[in-house]
Design a protein around this motif. Structure first.
Motif, PDB file in Angstrom:
ATOM      1  N   GLU A   1       0.658  -1.389   0.110  1.00 53.65           N
ATOM      2  CA  GLU A   1      -0.080  -0.026  -0.030  1.00 53.65           C
ATOM      3  C   GLU A   1       0.803   1.276   0.071  1.00 53.65           C
ATOM      4  O   GLU A   1       0.578   2.149  -0.676  1.00 53.65           O
ATOM      5  N   PHE A   2       1.716   1.411   0.850  1.00 54.20           N
ATOM      6  CA  PHE A   2       2.823   2.247   1.049  1.00 54.20           C
ATOM      7  C   PHE A   2       3.668   2.769  -0.215  1.00 54.20           C
ATOM      8  O   PHE A   2       3.606   3.976  -0.672  1.00 54.20           O
ATOM      9  N   THR A   3       4.078   1.812  -0.936  1.00 56.66           N
ATOM     10  CA  THR A   3       4.922   1.709  -1.890  1.00 56.66           C
ATOM     11  C   THR A   3       4.165   2.197  -3.094  1.00 56.66           C
ATOM     12  O   THR A   3       4.717   2.863  -4.077  1.00 56.66           O
ATOM     13  N   GLU A   4       2.989   1.727  -3.275  1.00 57.69           N
ATOM     14  CA  GLU A   4       2.114   2.276  -4.358  1.00 57.69           C
ATOM     15  C   GLU A   4       1.984   3.651  -4.383  1.00 57.69           C
ATOM     16  O   GLU A   4       1.823   4.304  -5.090  1.00 57.69           O
ATOM     17  N   THR A   5       1.675   4.226  -3.136  1.00 61.06           N
ATOM     18  CA  THR A   5       1.598   5.616  -2.945  1.00 61.06           C
ATOM     19  C   THR A   5       2.864   6.291  -3.328  1.00 61.06           C
ATOM     20  O   THR A   5       2.800   7.348  -4.191  1.00 61.06           O
ATOM     21  N   LEU A   6       3.912   5.888  -2.811  1.00 60.39           N
ATOM     22  CA  LEU A   6       5.289   6.426  -3.241  1.00 60.39           C
ATOM     23  C   LEU A   6       5.409   6.484  -4.629  1.00 60.39           C
ATOM     24  O   LEU A   6       6.110   7.417  -5.061  1.00 60.39           O
ATOM     25  N   ALA A   7       5.141   5.308  -5.252  1.00 56.00           N
ATOM     26  CA  ALA A   7       5.321   5.147  -6.741  1.00 56.00           C
ATOM     27  C   ALA A   7       4.607   6.223  -7.567  1.00 56.00           C
ATOM     28  O   ALA A   7       4.906   6.611  -8.915  1.00 56.00           O
ATOM     29  N   SER A   8       3.436   6.652  -7.024  1.00 60.67           N
ATOM     30  CA  SER A   8       2.589   7.777  -7.958  1.00 60.67           C
ATOM     31  C   SER A   8       2.933   8.936  -7.529  1.00 60.67           C
ATOM     32  O   SER A   8       2.365  10.040  -8.216  1.00 60.67           O
ATOM     33  N   ARG A   9       3.909   9.364  -6.831  1.00 56.49           N
ATOM     34  CA  ARG A   9       4.240  10.811  -6.357  1.00 56.49           C
ATOM     35  C   ARG A   9       5.449  11.228  -7.295  1.00 56.49           C
ATOM     36  O   ARG A   9       6.128  10.358  -7.955  1.00 56.49           O
ATOM     37  N   SER A  10       5.840  12.316  -7.114  1.00 56.46           N
ATOM     38  CA  SER A  10       6.797  13.096  -7.869  1.00 56.46           C
ATOM     39  C   SER A  10       7.938  12.388  -7.695  1.00 56.46           C
ATOM     40  O   SER A  10       8.767  12.747  -6.326  1.00 56.46           O
ATOM     41  N   LEU A  11       8.888  11.824  -8.421  1.00 56.30           N
ATOM     42  CA  LEU A  11      10.229  11.276  -8.254  1.00 56.30           C
ATOM     43  C   LEU A  11      11.175  12.487  -7.958  1.00 56.30           C
ATOM     44  O   LEU A  11      12.110  12.525  -7.266  1.00 56.30           O
ATOM     45  N   LEU A  12      10.792  13.780  -8.617  1.00 59.16           N
ATOM     46  CA  LEU A  12      11.680  14.713  -8.528  1.00 59.16           C
ATOM     47  C   LEU A  12      11.597  15.378  -7.026  1.00 59.16           C
ATOM     48  O   LEU A  12      12.614  15.705  -6.509  1.00 59.16           O
TER      49      LEU A  12
END
Length: 257
Positions: free
Chosen positions: A189-200
Motif C-alpha cells: 500500500e505504501f510503496t504504491e503511494t510512493l510510486a505515484s508521487r513525484s520522483l523529482l
C-alpha cells in the motif's frame, strides 16, 4: 547476481530479497559484493520508482556470515558491508526496509541505510559486534547515531542485546510497526503511494535532508533542485492534475545529481 539475492520489479516497485533462509539470511561476502551492482542497475531503470529490501523465510537478515568475516571485515573503509551500506544510502530513489524476524548486525546496518523501515510485530533488532570483540565501522556508527541518537546507539552497541519492535520504534530505528500478518499488505500500500508521487520531489527531499543531517551545502543543493523543477515541468503537471481531478502523470525519472 550472487546466490542469495534476487530482484523483482512490478508496478514501479523493485523488491530485493535476501534469500538464504538456512542461515537466517546472513549475508555472504559475495552477497555484500553484489548488492552495489544490483542497486546501480535499478538506479538507471526508469521503470523503478521505489526499492524495497526484505528477507525470505520469516527473517530480514541475521547479519554478516561469521564464517566469512575475515573477507567481509577488512580495514574500515573497505569493509564489504560498508561499501554496500553506502551504496544503499546513496541510492537515488526512495528505499524501504520491510522487516520481520531477525534484523541483526549487518542486517541492522542495511536497514538503517534505507530511507524508511517498516517492521512486523515480533521482529528482533540488535547490533552485536560487542559479542565478537569487533569495532563497528565508522560509517555505520555515524548513520546509527544520526538515526537514533548517541544514547540509544550506545545502548545497542554496548549491550549487543536484542530489542523488540516496540523498543526499536520508540528510539527511532523504525518508522512503523504493523501486525505480523499485515506487513506485506502495508508495504504494498505504501510503496504504491510512493510510486505515484513525484520522483523529482522525492529525490530533492532526499538530497536536501541528507545535506541538513550532514551539515552540508543545503542552500546550494536547494538552488539546484529549484532550477531542475523549473526546467522539467513537473509542477505544472501536478497543478493541472489537481485542477482536473485526475492522478498526475509525473514523467521525471532520471535523477542527474
Amino acid at each position: 547476481m550472487a546466490a542469495g539475492l534476487h530482484t523483482e520489479v512490478a508496478e514501479g516497485v523493485a523488491t530485493i530479497t535476501i534469500d538464504r533462509p538456512a542461515k537466517r539470511n546472513a549475508m555472504s561476502a559475495d552477497m555484500w559484493r553484489a548488492l552495489p551492482g544490483i542497486l546501480d542497475d535499478l538506479a538507471v531503470n526508469s521503470a523503478v520508482r521505489v526499492v524495497v529490501l526484505t528477507g525470505a523465510g520469516g527473517n530480514f537478515c541475521a547479519g554478516a556470515d561469521i564464517g566469512e568475516l575475515a573477507d567481509i571485515h577488512r580495514d574500515d573503509d573497505s569493509h564489504l558491508s560498508t561499501v554496500a551500506e553506502r551504496a544503499l544510502a546513496a541510492f537515488r530513489k526512495p528505499t524501504l526496509a520491510a522487516i520481520e524476524g531477525y534484523c541483526v548486525g549487518g542486517g541492522c546496518q542495511l536497514a538503517a541505510a534505507c530511507d524508511l523501515r517498516f517492521a512486523a510485530e515480533g521482529s528482533q533488532f540488535g547490533i552485536t559486534p560487542a559479542k565478537l570483540g569487533l569495532v563497528y565501522p565508522a560509517a555505520a556508527t555515524t548513520r546509527l547515531v544520526r538515526l537514533v541518537g548517541p544514547s540509544a546507539a550506545k545502548y545497542l552497541l554496548y549491550s549487543a542485546d536484542l530489542v523488540g519492535a516496540g523498543h526499536a520504534l520508540r528510539i527511532g530505528l523504525l518508522d512503523e510497526v504493523v501486525p505480523a500478518d499485515g506487513l506485506r499488505g502495508r508495504v504494498a500500500e505504501f510503496t504504491e503511494t510512493l510510486a505515484s508521487r513525484s520522483l523529482l520531489t522525492q529525490r530533492a527531499t532526499k538530497d536536501i535532508v541528507d545535506a541538513i543531517v550532514a551539515a552540508g551545502p543545503v542552500a546550494e543543493r536547494t538552488r539546484w533542485w529549484l532550477e531542475e523543477m523549473a526546467a522539467v515541468g513537473e509542477v505544472e503537471e501536478g497543478i493541472a492534475a489537481f485542477l482536473e481531478r485526475r492522478p498526475p502523470g509525473f514523467t521525471w525519472t532520471a535523477p542527474t545529481r
